[in-house]
Design a protein around this motif. Structure first.
Motif, PDB file in Angstrom:
ATOM      1  N   VAL B 108     -16.347  18.713  36.933  1.00  0.00           N
ATOM      2  CA  VAL B 108     -16.481  20.144  37.233  1.00  0.00           C
ATOM      3  C   VAL B 108     -15.125  20.820  37.087  1.00  0.00           C
ATOM      4  O   VAL B 108     -14.121  20.348  37.618  1.00  0.00           O
ATOM      5  CB  VAL B 108     -17.024  20.360  38.659  1.00  0.00           C
ATOM      6  N   GLN B 109     -15.115  21.932  36.362  1.00  0.00           N
ATOM      7  CA  GLN B 109     -13.860  22.656  36.121  1.00  0.00           C
ATOM      8  C   GLN B 109     -13.749  23.894  36.985  1.00  0.00           C
ATOM      9  O   GLN B 109     -14.718  24.649  37.120  1.00  0.00           O
ATOM     10  CB  GLN B 109     -13.871  23.135  34.671  1.00  0.00           C
ATOM     11  N   PHE B 110     -12.574  24.133  37.530  1.00  0.00           N
ATOM     12  CA  PHE B 110     -12.300  25.437  38.130  1.00  0.00           C
ATOM     13  C   PHE B 110     -12.041  26.431  36.992  1.00  0.00           C
ATOM     14  O   PHE B 110     -11.793  26.028  35.846  1.00  0.00           O
ATOM     15  CB  PHE B 110     -11.069  25.362  39.039  1.00  0.00           C
ATOM     16  N   HIS B 111     -12.063  27.712  37.322  1.00  0.00           N
ATOM     17  CA  HIS B 111     -11.850  28.737  36.291  1.00  0.00           C
ATOM     18  C   HIS B 111     -10.474  28.625  35.642  1.00  0.00           C
ATOM     19  O   HIS B 111     -10.257  29.135  34.548  1.00  0.00           O
ATOM     20  CB  HIS B 111     -12.037  30.138  36.883  1.00  0.00           C
ATOM     21  N   ASN B 112      -9.543  27.991  36.348  1.00  0.00           N
ATOM     22  CA  ASN B 112      -8.206  27.845  35.752  1.00  0.00           C
ATOM     23  C   ASN B 112      -8.072  26.570  34.922  1.00  0.00           C
ATOM     24  O   ASN B 112      -6.993  26.214  34.475  1.00  0.00           O
ATOM     25  CB  ASN B 112      -7.131  27.884  36.845  1.00  0.00           C
ATOM     26  N   GLY B 113      -9.199  25.858  34.750  1.00  0.00           N
ATOM     27  CA  GLY B 113      -9.172  24.676  33.893  1.00  0.00           C
ATOM     28  C   GLY B 113      -8.927  23.376  34.624  1.00  0.00           C
ATOM     29  O   GLY B 113      -9.105  22.296  34.069  1.00  0.00           O
ATOM     30  N   GLU B 114      -8.487  23.458  35.888  1.00  0.00           N
ATOM     31  CA  GLU B 114      -8.252  22.239  36.665  1.00  0.00           C
ATOM     32  C   GLU B 114      -9.576  21.608  37.074  1.00  0.00           C
ATOM     33  O   GLU B 114     -10.573  22.307  37.249  1.00  0.00           O
ATOM     34  CB  GLU B 114      -7.431  22.560  37.924  1.00  0.00           C
ATOM     35  N   ASP B 189      -6.807  38.632  45.230  1.00  0.00           N
ATOM     36  CA  ASP B 189      -6.677  39.521  44.076  1.00  0.00           C
ATOM     37  C   ASP B 189      -6.962  38.814  42.758  1.00  0.00           C
ATOM     38  O   ASP B 189      -7.249  39.460  41.752  1.00  0.00           O
ATOM     39  CB  ASP B 189      -5.274  40.127  44.037  1.00  0.00           C
ATOM     40  N   SER B 190      -6.851  37.503  42.739  1.00  0.00           N
ATOM     41  CA  SER B 190      -7.218  36.768  41.524  1.00  0.00           C
ATOM     42  C   SER B 190      -7.818  35.421  41.914  1.00  0.00           C
ATOM     43  O   SER B 190      -7.189  34.384  41.753  1.00  0.00           O
ATOM     44  CB  SER B 190      -6.008  36.597  40.613  1.00  0.00           C
ATOM     45  N   PRO B 191      -9.047  35.477  42.483  1.00  0.00           N
ATOM     46  CA  PRO B 191      -9.660  34.260  43.006  1.00  0.00           C
ATOM     47  C   PRO B 191     -10.062  33.280  41.909  1.00  0.00           C
ATOM     48  O   PRO B 191     -10.327  33.673  40.765  1.00  0.00           O
ATOM     49  CB  PRO B 191     -10.898  34.775  43.732  1.00  0.00           C
ATOM     50  N   VAL B 192     -10.076  32.008  42.280  1.00  0.00           N
ATOM     51  CA  VAL B 192     -10.455  30.947  41.350  1.00  0.00           C
ATOM     52  C   VAL B 192     -11.509  30.076  42.026  1.00  0.00           C
ATOM     53  O   VAL B 192     -11.304  29.605  43.140  1.00  0.00           O
ATOM     54  CB  VAL B 192      -9.240  30.077  40.988  1.00  0.00           C
ATOM     55  N   GLY B 193     -12.633  29.881  41.351  1.00  0.00           N
ATOM     56  CA  GLY B 193     -13.674  29.010  41.879  1.00  0.00           C
ATOM     57  C   GLY B 193     -14.238  28.151  40.774  1.00  0.00           C
ATOM     58  O   GLY B 193     -13.624  28.019  39.697  1.00  0.00           O
TER      59      GLY B 193
END
Lengths: 306, 509
Positions: B108-114, B189-193
């Motif tokens: 599973v990837q987070f939106h930032n690619g991690e 302000d710039s959430p990542v899920g």
């Protein structure tokens, strides 16, 4: 003049301080906010604990002293709903939407009223007067929230020409500005008309004609400056009211203004935001009032402080 | 320790008969994404803007609209109220439901690619548990410890058995430790899920925009982007959909007739997770008498309220949770309106005309609260009760309720976002702020429910509703439907919790 302005500023600071104190006391009297934040099944102990952490279980006087010291150093506290976000920031980000709407609608309404009133008096036309005054009365008899919805039904739902809500681009300004500006127009056109009519019988007007001035010139250069005085007072109060957030119109058009954010903060008991908002509103009133008084003395030498 | 595998089948019994009654249902509008074309941008109107969208700090109904787009929980509550695997691909629990092991999905990837790890899951829960001000904390307060027991398996050890745990974890969005712990200030302000949509912008007071995340682990969303617009005024939501500014908006029942016959907007009425009830302070005066409370329950014509006030968009009920919520018992009897019986009960009780207050919200909260309160006052007065209506704005009413300060009756509602009746029973009948009776029988049934297996829970809930029907600690009234004005080319099935699941929305044209 400097002494006069200084005295007014001192009075203003006192007014703002009173507003903040009243906002503080009334807010705290309306309950502790934790129960409103923990909406899904918290125990009484958990609610109590959150109030404790946020500092609402402390004696009221202690909370007030904290608040007052903060205000004096320019700190209005953080929003409880947004950990770490200063309440004043949440208020400040809504100011542009309110300012642009209020100033545009105010300017459009006042300018149109000026043109209409001058047209009535320069032409001496009874027909024009009936048109503006009676038409205006009809607009005035419709509350803003309903007039706004009517505009939406015609121009958005019916014609599909304009967005019905939002703060998304120039076209989204048209309907809310029209709603407020028409109400402002009515107010000023009546005031200006009656004020100009009053001036028409004055001796200085007769003298002006005797000096050979044309009718339009008499109306514009002689009568208008005198007729503007009563308008100035009303306009000042009105403008302050609009800048403080046109709550109803903001609701109708989902406008992200001061009124909208204040209502939300009150319903969430986000005291810091309410206090910061009321501070801004109080300051607007105070500043506009001082500006009106100063302007008054510029226009009318009789009220100039000696 | 003996574990019982329940996997993806958990709570599937919820769905039975979810779409019910004579109302137009979601099925009329197509439902789901079947046959829908991919792509497009839609604007969904929300009645309230969340003041905060940090999934660790803030739990609010408004915020879940964003959370369900941007984040995933370990499980997921579908539009029809079922529990599906989310970031956990499977789970197990011990016999008494106090230890739960979740196997975390891989790749599973987070939106930032991690990539998502078990450590992110543990971090999320521990951060909530360690915060004094997180409004999520009460929801997970029963967690004693959370640990990785073997690679990719996260174990929750709870302080007590908790049968509704799968629903609870669905409401907690998992955040990436590496981002959240380092840049907390910037996170909102710039959430990542890991969710089906990633964050684009949040224009306070105006809208919140998300776009499809192409690296999503599950079925990709149909739409290119979704804009959540904040529109507080009901009229503005209706005209917003009619004028095409909005694509879907929740509307109150009295606005439904406005849209009948409109070509620009259609109406979807879907069952909700809400039950409206009359709360009772059973410790005060005449209301302390069981006979008086029974009289109140039969004095109100629930069907008439629904027909006359809600335009038929609702279901009368005799239990405190709605159909579709775990704990709802199909076929449980609805108190029958009987004015003569009500009078007889009051006479038998020896009611002497003592004034009884009825608190209700004048603005905010429940749609048509004023009308419903006045209608109830009418029925109760007809039965011979001396009712005094006391109105206040919703926040004041909520605070009075939460602080245990209601002196007589109050008109209120519960809509459990976890889609489980546990929270409703605990709040209303088993020691919560709305439990005035403090009836040991309810407390015992509540505990029994918490450690009951899926199959046994239904019968325990039936016992609870049965007990309430006898002693009338609170008076269940009805479950209104969620009514939405929608763009006719929208393909969407509303969820009972009223929360938009952006990935369930598509356009057909």
């Amino acid at each position: 003049m400097t002494k006069y302005v200084a005295r007014r500023l001192l009075q203003a600071a006192l007014t703002v301080f009173c507003v903040l104190t009243i906002a503080f006391v009334l807010g705290r009297a309306s309950g502790k906010p934790a129960a409103l934040m923990l909406t899904e099944g918290a125990t009484e102990q958990q609610i109590h604990d959150l109030n404790e952490t946020l500092g609402f279980n402390r004696p009221l006087l202690e909370q007030y002293l904290d608040f007052a010291t903060g205000v004096l150093s320019g700190d209005f506290g953080n929003s409880y709903r947004n950990p770490g976000v200063p309440a004043i920031t949440l208020i400040a980000e809504r100011l542009p939407a309110t300012m642009t709407l209020a100033l545009t609608a105010f300017a459009v309404g006042l300018a149109l009223a000026l043109i209409a009133a001058l047209a009535i008096h320069i032409r001496g036309s009874k027909l024009l007067r009936s048109l503006f005054i009676w038409g205006g009365s009809m607009r005035q008899s419709i509350p803003d929230f309903f007039f706004g919805v009517l505009l939406v039904l015609i121009f958005s739902v019916g014609l599909g020409a304009l967005p019905s809500l939002g703060y998304t681009g120039p076209s989204s300004f048209v309907l809310p500005v029209a709603t407020i500006a028409t109400a402002q127009f009515v107010l000023y056109v009546r005031l200006l008309d009656s004020s100009l009519s009053e001036q028409a019988g004055q001796e200085y007007v007769r003298t002006a004609y005797a000096r050979g001035k044309s009718h339009p010139a008499v109306v514009v250069t002689e009568m208008l400056p005198n007729a503007l005085l009563p308008v100035l007072t009303v306009a000042g109060l009105n403008l302050a009211g609009l800048l403080g957030g046109a709550v109803i119109v903001e609701q109708v058009f989902a406008w992200p203004g001061l009124g909208e954010v204040l209502i939300t903060a009150v319903s969430q008991r986000d005291f810091a935001v309410v206090q910061a908002g009321l501070l801004v509103v109080a300051m607007i009133f105070v500043i506009v009032n001082i500006a009106v008084d100063v302007l008054y003395s510029v226009i009318d030498p009789r009220v100039r402080p000696s | 320790m003996k574990f019982k595998t329940i996997g993806a089948l958990a709570a599937a019994l919820l769905t039975a008969g979810l779409l019910s009654g004579c109302m137009p249902t979601a099925a009329d509008a197509g439902g789901g994404n079947a046959g829908a074309e991919t792509g497009g941008d839609v604007t969904l109107a929300m009645a309230a803007e969340p003041s905060n969208t940090d999934p660790i700090m803030t739990r609010s109904i408004a915020a879940w609209n964003m959370y369900y787009a941007i984040y995933d929980g370990l499980t997921r509550i579908t539009a029809s109220g079922e529990i599906e695997p989310g970031l956990a691909e499977s789970w197990e629990h011990n016999d008494d439901l106090s230890v739960w092991d979740f196997t975390i999905r891989t790749g599973v990837q987070f939106h930032n690619g991690e990539e998502l790890t078990a450590a992110d899951v543990i971090y999320t829960y521990e951060t909530i548990l360690g915060s004094d001000i997180s409004t999520n904390r009460p929801a997970v307060a029963m967690v004693k410890s959370v640990e990785e027991v073997e690679p990719g398996v996260v174990r929750f050890t709870l302080n007590n058995p908790f049968s509704a745990w799968l629903n609870q974890v669905a409401t907690i969005g998992i955040v990436p430790e590496a981002v959240y712990s380092v840049e907390l200030e910037k996170f909102v302000d710039s959430p990542v899920g890991t969710g089906p949509f990633s964050f684009v912008s949040w224009n306070h007071g105006v809208n919140y925009v998300v776009e499809r995340f192409d690296g999503y682990w599950g079925e990709p969303a149909a739409l290119d982007s979704v804009t959540f617009a904040f529109v507080g005024a009901e009229d503005a939501r209706v005209t917003g959909v009619e004028s095409g500014t909005l694509d879907a908006a929740v509307i109150p029942p009295n606005q439904v007739p406005v849209l009948e016959g409109s070509t620009q907007a259609s109406v979807i009425a879907a069952p909700s997770n809400q039950v409206i009830f009359l709360g009772v302070n059973t410790t005060a005066g005449a209301l302390g008498n069981e006979l008086v409370r029974q009289a109140i329950s039969v004095a109100i014509d629930r069907e008439a309220l629904i027909t006359q006030l809600l335009g038929g968009y609702g279901e009368a009920t005799g239990q405190l949770v709605a159909e579709g919520v775990t704990g709802h018992v199909a076929g449980f009897p609805v108190p029958v309106y009987d004015a003569a019986e009500a009078k007889a009960l009051l006479k038998k009780a020896g009611y002497d005309g003592e004034e009884i207050t009825l608190n209700y919200a004048t603005v905010g909260g429940l749609a048509m609260s004023v009308e419903i309160a006045q209608a109830i006052e009418g029925y109760l007065t007809t039965a011979g009760l001396n009712i005094k209506l006391v109105g206040a704005e919703q926040a004041s009413q909520s605070l009075a309720i939460a602080n245990h300060q209601i002196s007589g009756l109050y008109l209120s509602y519960w809509s459990p976002s976890s889609m489980d009746g546990d929270v409703v029973v605990s709040q209303l009948l088993a020691g919560g702020p709305e439990d005035y009776a403090r009836d040991p029988a309810f407390a015992e049934l509540y505990l029994k429910q918490q450690s009951a297996s899926e199959s046994e829970r239904a019968s325990v809930f039936e016992e609870i509703w049965q007990r309430n029907a006898e002693v009338v600690s609170h008076v269940p009234l009805f479950s209104p439907s969620n009514n939405f004005a929608v763009n006719p080319s929208l393909s969407w099935k509303p969820a009972a919790d009223g929360i938009f699941r952006a990935s369930d929305v598509a356009l057909t044209q």
